[in-house]
Design an enzyme around this catalytic site. Structure first.
Site, PDB file in Angstrom:
ATOM      1  N   HIS A  53       0.806  -1.215   0.000  1.00 34.11           N
ATOM      2  CA  HIS A  53       0.000   0.000   0.000  1.00 34.11           C
ATOM      3  C   HIS A  53       0.843   1.272   0.000  1.00 34.11           C
ATOM      4  O   HIS A  53       0.282   2.377  -0.061  1.00 34.11           O
ATOM      5  CB  HIS A  53      -0.929   0.018   1.215  1.00 34.11           C
ATOM      6  CG  HIS A  53      -2.000  -1.021   1.164  1.00 34.11           C
ATOM      7  ND1 HIS A  53      -2.921  -1.091   0.159  1.00 34.11           N
ATOM      8  CD2 HIS A  53      -2.284  -2.046   2.011  1.00 34.11           C
ATOM      9  CE1 HIS A  53      -3.750  -2.106   0.371  1.00 34.11           C
ATOM     10  NE2 HIS A  53      -3.372  -2.712   1.483  1.00 34.11           N
ATOM     11  N   GLU A 151      -5.222 -11.942   7.726  1.00 34.98           N
ATOM     12  CA  GLU A 151      -6.004 -10.710   7.812  1.00 34.98           C
ATOM     13  C   GLU A 151      -7.402 -10.855   7.224  1.00 34.98           C
ATOM     14  O   GLU A 151      -8.031  -9.864   6.831  1.00 34.98           O
ATOM     15  CB  GLU A 151      -5.253  -9.548   7.152  1.00 34.98           C
ATOM     16  CG  GLU A 151      -4.545  -9.890   5.861  1.00 34.98           C
ATOM     17  CD  GLU A 151      -3.558  -8.819   5.426  1.00 34.98           C
ATOM     18  OE1 GLU A 151      -3.615  -7.686   5.948  1.00 34.98           O
ATOM     19  OE2 GLU A 151      -2.730  -9.109   4.560  1.00 34.98           O
ATOM     20  N   ASP A 177      -7.342  -5.022   7.764  1.00 29.25           N
ATOM     21  CA  ASP A 177      -8.073  -5.865   6.815  1.00 29.25           C
ATOM     22  C   ASP A 177      -8.909  -6.911   7.530  1.00 29.25           C
ATOM     23  O   ASP A 177      -9.975  -7.305   7.039  1.00 29.25           O
ATOM     24  CB  ASP A 177      -7.110  -6.539   5.838  1.00 29.25           C
ATOM     25  CG  ASP A 177      -6.754  -5.637   4.661  1.00 29.25           C
ATOM     26  OD1 ASP A 177      -7.553  -4.739   4.349  1.00 29.25           O
ATOM     27  OD2 ASP A 177      -5.681  -5.830   4.065  1.00 29.25           O
TER      28      ASP A 177
END
Length: 258
Positions: A53, A151, A177
């Site tokens: 990310h 996650e 997540d």
């Protein structure tokens, strides 16, 4: 009380630290080499560089490893694929953190992608490995640190099998997540902590260290006290956001009373 680990110069050092107590890390997503040079101070045991990310590219992640010097780098890779994992390790990072692992089969694929033949399928090459001399690089980095992230609810259900996969050095809970997967974001409820505890206990039974993503120093310390092997005490986005906000608010407060 957890004390600062000595400089963890390689994957073997980090494995010992994970087994012996809580590793405190700093997390970097901004893609700034100067920022990681400043932020990965001696207060932290390792720097996690977020390629999934974050704003890093191959050049800046390579340079980030350079400025870290003896401080170990763990790359959170963009995907559980051989090219993504191989590129991260070619930077010279001592380890990888593989996102969104939901099954033992996916965990085994991550281990294979991070490991040279005959045990794995990682391709040999990379600017830093070749510049160092590939024979020397291969000898010292044949067993990189490999972490897999649980996650999702599916990953929680399969945590015992994932934690037992040979070659997985640690499991890391991606709390953000996980909240999305459980349907409890942004109002975190008891399901989230129950899921974290389920993964933690599965890792404990397997003898595999368990880490967890945390967003504050206080949360990191609390998780270490609970027995987690790795936490995140600071991330660059929050540090910058809060630092600038506090400075701006303080300046306006003073100006209002001038």
């Amino acid at each position: 009380m957890t004390t600062l680990n000595p400089v963890l110069g390689n994957a073997s050092d980090m494995r010992a630290a994970l087994k012996g107590g809580g590793m405190i890390t700093s997390w970097f997503a901004m893609g700034s080499v100067p920022l990681i040079e400043i932020g990965a101070m001696d207060y932290f045991d390792a720097a996690i560089i977020d390629l999934q990310h974050g704003l890093w590219d191959r050049m800046t992640s390579h340079l980030a490893v350079s400025v870290l010097g003896p401080k170990p780098a763990i790359m959170r890779v963009a995907a559980n694929t051989m090219p993504a994992i191989g590129e991260a390790l070619d930077s010279g990072a001592e380890g990888v953190l593989v996102p969104l692992v939901e099954t033992a089969e996916q965990a085994r694929a991550a281990v294979a992608a991070a490991t040279f033949p005959k045990d794995g399928i990682r391709s040999g090459g990379g600017v830093r490995p070749l510049a160092e001399g590939f024979t020397r690089y291969h000898k010292r980095s044949i067993n990189p640190l490999i972490g897999v992230m649980i996650e999702t609810s599916a990953g929680v259900d399969n945590a015992a099998e994932i934690a037992a996969v040979d070659g997985v050095d640690f499991v890391f809970i991606g709390t953000g997540d996980l909240a999305l997967s459980l349907g409890c974001f942004p109002q975190i409820d008891e399901r989230h902590e129950q899921a974290c505890q389920s993964v933690f206990e599965a890792c404990k039974r397997a003898g595999t260290p368990c880490g967890i993503f945390t967003t504050t120093a206080e949360a990191a310390a609390a998780r270490i006290e609970q027995g987690y092997a790795m936490t995140v005490a600071a991330n660059d986005v929050d540090i910058l956001l809060h630092g600038f906000a506090q400075a701006g608010q303080a300046a306006r407060k003073v100006a209002a009373h001038a």
